[in-house]
Write a protein that holds these residues in place. Structure first.
Motif, PDB file in Angstrom:
ATOM      1  N   GLY A 208       0.824  -1.208   0.000  1.00  0.00           N
ATOM      2  CA  GLY A 208       0.000   0.000   0.000  1.00  0.00           C
ATOM      3  C   GLY A 208       0.852   1.250   0.000  1.00  0.00           C
ATOM      4  O   GLY A 208       0.595   2.193  -0.768  1.00  0.00           O
ATOM      5  N   TYR A 209       1.890   1.287   0.844  1.00  0.00           N
ATOM      6  CA  TYR A 209       2.792   2.435   0.879  1.00  0.00           C
ATOM      7  C   TYR A 209       3.492   2.611  -0.476  1.00  0.00           C
ATOM      8  O   TYR A 209       3.665   3.739  -0.953  1.00  0.00           O
ATOM      9  CB  TYR A 209       3.852   2.236   1.971  1.00  0.00           C
ATOM     10  CG  TYR A 209       3.364   2.469   3.385  1.00  0.00           C
ATOM     11  CD1 TYR A 209       2.237   3.228   3.649  1.00  0.00           C
ATOM     12  CD2 TYR A 209       4.053   1.928   4.475  1.00  0.00           C
ATOM     13  CE1 TYR A 209       1.793   3.442   4.940  1.00  0.00           C
ATOM     14  CE2 TYR A 209       3.627   2.148   5.779  1.00  0.00           C
ATOM     15  CZ  TYR A 209       2.485   2.901   6.006  1.00  0.00           C
ATOM     16  OH  TYR A 209       2.049   3.131   7.289  1.00  0.00           O
ATOM     17  N   ALA A 210       3.925   1.502  -1.082  1.00  0.00           N
ATOM     18  CA  ALA A 210       4.611   1.583  -2.374  1.00  0.00           C
ATOM     19  C   ALA A 210       3.684   2.146  -3.450  1.00  0.00           C
ATOM     20  O   ALA A 210       4.098   2.960  -4.277  1.00  0.00           O
ATOM     21  CB  ALA A 210       5.118   0.195  -2.785  1.00  0.00           C
ATOM     22  N   THR A 211       2.432   1.716  -3.433  1.00  0.00           N
ATOM     23  CA  THR A 211       1.456   2.217  -4.411  1.00  0.00           C
ATOM     24  C   THR A 211       1.249   3.713  -4.253  1.00  0.00           C
ATOM     25  O   THR A 211       1.215   4.463  -5.246  1.00  0.00           O
ATOM     26  CB  THR A 211       0.107   1.483  -4.247  1.00  0.00           C
ATOM     27  OG1 THR A 211       0.317   0.077  -4.386  1.00  0.00           O
ATOM     28  CG2 THR A 211      -0.896   1.952  -5.304  1.00  0.00           C
ATOM     29  N   LEU A 234       2.002  -2.443 -13.963  1.00  0.00           N
ATOM     30  CA  LEU A 234       0.552  -2.510 -14.127  1.00  0.00           C
ATOM     31  C   LEU A 234      -0.005  -3.817 -13.566  1.00  0.00           C
ATOM     32  O   LEU A 234      -1.096  -3.845 -12.995  1.00  0.00           O
ATOM     33  CB  LEU A 234       0.197  -2.344 -15.604  1.00  0.00           C
ATOM     34  CG  LEU A 234       0.358  -0.890 -16.085  1.00  0.00           C
ATOM     35  CD1 LEU A 234       0.572  -0.815 -17.571  1.00  0.00           C
ATOM     36  CD2 LEU A 234      -0.838  -0.050 -15.675  1.00  0.00           C
ATOM     37  N   THR A 235       0.752  -4.889 -13.690  1.00  0.00           N
ATOM     38  CA  THR A 235       0.326  -6.163 -13.102  1.00  0.00           C
ATOM     39  C   THR A 235       0.182  -6.038 -11.596  1.00  0.00           C
ATOM     40  O   THR A 235      -0.797  -6.517 -11.000  1.00  0.00           O
ATOM     41  CB  THR A 235       1.344  -7.278 -13.432  1.00  0.00           C
ATOM     42  OG1 THR A 235       1.391  -7.453 -14.853  1.00  0.00           O
ATOM     43  CG2 THR A 235       0.941  -8.599 -12.778  1.00  0.00           C
ATOM     44  N   GLU A 236       1.156  -5.374 -10.957  1.00  0.00           N
ATOM     45  CA  GLU A 236       1.121  -5.227  -9.502  1.00  0.00           C
ATOM     46  C   GLU A 236       0.056  -4.238  -9.047  1.00  0.00           C
ATOM     47  O   GLU A 236      -0.553  -4.401  -7.993  1.00  0.00           O
ATOM     48  CB  GLU A 236       2.502  -4.823  -8.971  1.00  0.00           C
ATOM     49  CG  GLU A 236       3.576  -5.872  -9.147  1.00  0.00           C
ATOM     50  CD  GLU A 236       3.182  -7.223  -8.598  1.00  0.00           C
ATOM     51  OE1 GLU A 236       2.551  -7.264  -7.511  1.00  0.00           O
ATOM     52  OE2 GLU A 236       3.479  -8.242  -9.248  1.00  0.00           O
ATOM     53  N   ILE A 237      -0.197  -3.209  -9.842  1.00  0.00           N
ATOM     54  CA  ILE A 237      -1.275  -2.264  -9.506  1.00  0.00           C
ATOM     55  C   ILE A 237      -2.614  -2.991  -9.511  1.00  0.00           C
ATOM     56  O   ILE A 237      -3.444  -2.823  -8.611  1.00  0.00           O
ATOM     57  CB  ILE A 237      -1.312  -1.086 -10.514  1.00  0.00           C
ATOM     58  CG1 ILE A 237      -0.048  -0.249 -10.424  1.00  0.00           C
ATOM     59  CG2 ILE A 237      -2.536  -0.205 -10.239  1.00  0.00           C
ATOM     60  CD1 ILE A 237       0.065   0.782 -11.517  1.00  0.00           C
ATOM     61  N   VAL A 238      -2.813  -3.811 -10.539  1.00  0.00           N
ATOM     62  CA  VAL A 238      -4.063  -4.575 -10.632  1.00  0.00           C
ATOM     63  C   VAL A 238      -4.195  -5.519  -9.440  1.00  0.00           C
ATOM     64  O   VAL A 238      -5.283  -5.692  -8.881  1.00  0.00           O
ATOM     65  CB  VAL A 238      -4.115  -5.351 -11.964  1.00  0.00           C
ATOM     66  CG1 VAL A 238      -5.298  -6.325 -11.977  1.00  0.00           C
ATOM     67  CG2 VAL A 238      -4.226  -4.390 -13.140  1.00  0.00           C
ATOM     68  N   ARG A 239      -3.083  -6.102  -9.008  1.00  0.00           N
ATOM     69  CA  ARG A 239      -3.117  -7.016  -7.868  1.00  0.00           C
ATOM     70  C   ARG A 239      -3.474  -6.278  -6.573  1.00  0.00           C
ATOM     71  O   ARG A 239      -4.182  -6.819  -5.716  1.00  0.00           O
ATOM     72  CB  ARG A 239      -1.769  -7.724  -7.729  1.00  0.00           C
ATOM     73  CG  ARG A 239      -1.823  -9.002  -6.896  1.00  0.00           C
ATOM     74  CD  ARG A 239      -0.624  -9.890  -7.185  1.00  0.00           C
ATOM     75  NE  ARG A 239       0.607  -9.312  -6.719  1.00  0.00           N
ATOM     76  CZ  ARG A 239       1.140  -9.544  -5.518  1.00  0.00           C
ATOM     77  NH1 ARG A 239       0.518 -10.357  -4.655  1.00  0.00           N
ATOM     78  NH2 ARG A 239       2.283  -8.993  -5.172  1.00  0.00           N
ATOM     79  N   ARG A 244      -7.628  -5.582  -2.542  1.00  0.00           N
ATOM     80  CA  ARG A 244      -8.370  -4.605  -1.741  1.00  0.00           C
ATOM     81  C   ARG A 244      -7.688  -4.380  -0.388  1.00  0.00           C
ATOM     82  O   ARG A 244      -8.301  -4.531   0.684  1.00  0.00           O
ATOM     83  CB  ARG A 244      -9.823  -5.047  -1.556  1.00  0.00           C
ATOM     84  CG  ARG A 244     -10.513  -5.314  -2.893  1.00  0.00           C
ATOM     85  CD  ARG A 244     -11.992  -5.514  -2.781  1.00  0.00           C
ATOM     86  NE  ARG A 244     -12.560  -5.945  -4.049  1.00  0.00           N
ATOM     87  CZ  ARG A 244     -13.841  -6.004  -4.334  1.00  0.00           C
ATOM     88  NH1 ARG A 244     -14.727  -5.635  -3.410  1.00  0.00           N
ATOM     89  NH2 ARG A 244     -14.272  -6.417  -5.505  1.00  0.00           N
ATOM     90  N   ILE A 245      -6.426  -4.012  -0.452  1.00  0.00           N
ATOM     91  CA  ILE A 245      -5.595  -3.831   0.746  1.00  0.00           C
ATOM     92  C   ILE A 245      -6.202  -2.809   1.695  1.00  0.00           C
ATOM     93  O   ILE A 245      -6.312  -3.026   2.894  1.00  0.00           O
ATOM     94  CB  ILE A 245      -4.178  -3.404   0.326  1.00  0.00           C
ATOM     95  CG1 ILE A 245      -3.492  -4.560  -0.423  1.00  0.00           C
ATOM     96  CG2 ILE A 245      -3.352  -2.965   1.515  1.00  0.00           C
ATOM     97  CD1 ILE A 245      -2.162  -4.195  -1.034  1.00  0.00           C
TER      98      ILE A 245
END
Length: 409
Positions: A208-211, A234-239, A244-245
């Protein structure tokens, strides 16, 4: 010692969630003050997005230190020190402001003696949350940002150290400090570390912090960097969206996609990462206004390409989910929904799709758009959609009689 029998504690010194004494008072956007540990658990560990007292949605989950209340608590602590251990153990003593030389020594020790690194990171976090002046001092120190990014970029360090560094960086008000964002935006190695190390392997909180960090960096990034966005990002953003962190992390992920997707082939990369399916699933469950708007904005971008429309139509509830939101959330949501339906009808309007739009009530909603007050541009686009397939829709029994009068000739 029982606090209620022996010590007269002012009621505003108590945490509304647990009725314990506050140690680090912070105020949320509704104006209610909580103890930091308690409200952070409520928001991030238990994934609640409302103010516990007012029940209002916290669209912005920023926690602002309540320095006035902290000073009152500290003054009360000093006056009641004769009560002994209870006061000393529960109320933080006033802490002096730091000086640049103290921070420099802290960083020098952590660099020289690796075993002190974790302690240094924890100290930086406590400094950042302790006082506004300390936070500003850390932000202005390029050495602090350099130290934190070096920890995050290092593949030899334990994950816990990397996560502590991310937490410290998050508490430097990255979303507000353009100077810090500019430094990080130019550090390609740092961005790669966030994607390839933290977002792939980190805990929910660190992801969450990284996003949130990546979202802030994207706001000041050069377009050439956005065009060259790695598919892994983009793969990690979708994950993050799929897992739903937290509400805050999901909004950061959606805003990041809004920044990235218009550039180069990023829409295709997002579609290939499974974004369309995840966005529709979010839309089916989401009731909060701003979240709905962000989801619809990204979905509209992705439906602007053929691959995005194809994935949209593969989802059995895509047309129904988008149609349902028209005239129910906000003008922005209705506008983006009409744009999505327009793209589907113009470029992917097969017989099956046209019939499905009737059955799920999309055509009825479009007729209703023409009857209510709204922007001329949205109404014009709605008329174009209805005219496009009028031979199939005009005399359908699926359209209520009171809406047929709105059908454009």
């Amino acid at each position: 010692m029982d606090q209620n029998d022996d010590i007269d504690v002012p009621v505003h010194f108590l945490c509304p969630i647990s009725l314990q004494l506050m140690r680090d008072p912070v105020t949320v956007t509704t104006g209610i003050t909580y103890d930091r540990d308690n409200i952070e658990k409520w928001l991030f560990e238990f994934n609640n997005a409302t103010c516990p007292v007012t029940k209002q949605s916290l669209l912005d989950q920023t926690l602002t230190p309540n320095h006035t209340l902290l000073r009152l608590i500290q003054s009360w602590s000093t006056l009641n020190s004769s009560h002994g251990d209870f006061v000393r153990n529960n109320i933080p003593a006033p802490k002096p402001f730091l000086h640049k030389t103290q921070i420099a020594k802290l960083l020098a020790d952590a660099t020289k003696f690796p075993h002190l690194r974790t302690r240094c990171l924890k100290t930086l976090i406590s400094i950042a949350v302790d006082a506004q002046r300390n936070q500003t001092l850390l932000e202005s120190s390029g050495a602090v940002v350099e130290f934190l990014t070096s920890v995050i970029k290092s593949s030899e360090l334990y994950t816990t150290e990397r996560e502590e560094a991310l937490s410290a960086l998050h508490h430097l008000r990255l979303t507000e400090s353009n100077s810090v964002k500019d430094i990080l935006a130019k550090d390609g190695e740092f961005v790669d570390s966030l994607v390839l190390q933290v977002m792939k392997n980190g805990s929910y909180q660190s992801r969450g912090y990284a996003t949130m960090s990546l979202k802030s960096i994207s706001e000041v990034s050069d377009p050439t960097r956005l065009i060259a966005t790695r598919p892994e990002l983009l793969t990690e953003i979708v994950r993050v969206l799929q897992d739903r962190i937290s509400a805050q992390a999901s909004k950061a992920a959606l805003k990041l996609m809004i920044e990235i997707c218009p550039w180069g082939r990023n829409r295709i990369k997002a579609v290939e990462a499974g974004a369309v399916h995840v966005l529709i699933e979010l839309l089916l469950d989401e009731t909060e206004k701003r979240s709905c708007e962000l989801v619809m904005m990204v979905l509209c971008q992705l439906c602007g390409c053929a691959d995005g429309r194809a994935e949209f139509l593969k989802h059995g509830a895509g047309l129904a989910a988008v149609s349902k939101k028209i005239l129910r959330v906000s003008h922005l949501v209705s506008d983006r929904a009409v744009r999505i339906l327009s793209a589907i009808c113009r470029f992917s309007g097969t017989g099956r799709v046209v019939q499905e739009m009737l059955l799920v009530g999309a055509v009825s909603k479009l007729c209703l758009v023409l009857q209510v007050e709204g922007s001329l541009k949205m109404k014009e686009k709605t008329r174009e959609i209805l005219k496009l397939h009028s031979r199939v829709w005009r005399n359908s029994s699926c359209i209520p009689l009171h809406l047929l009068s709105s059908y454009p000739s």
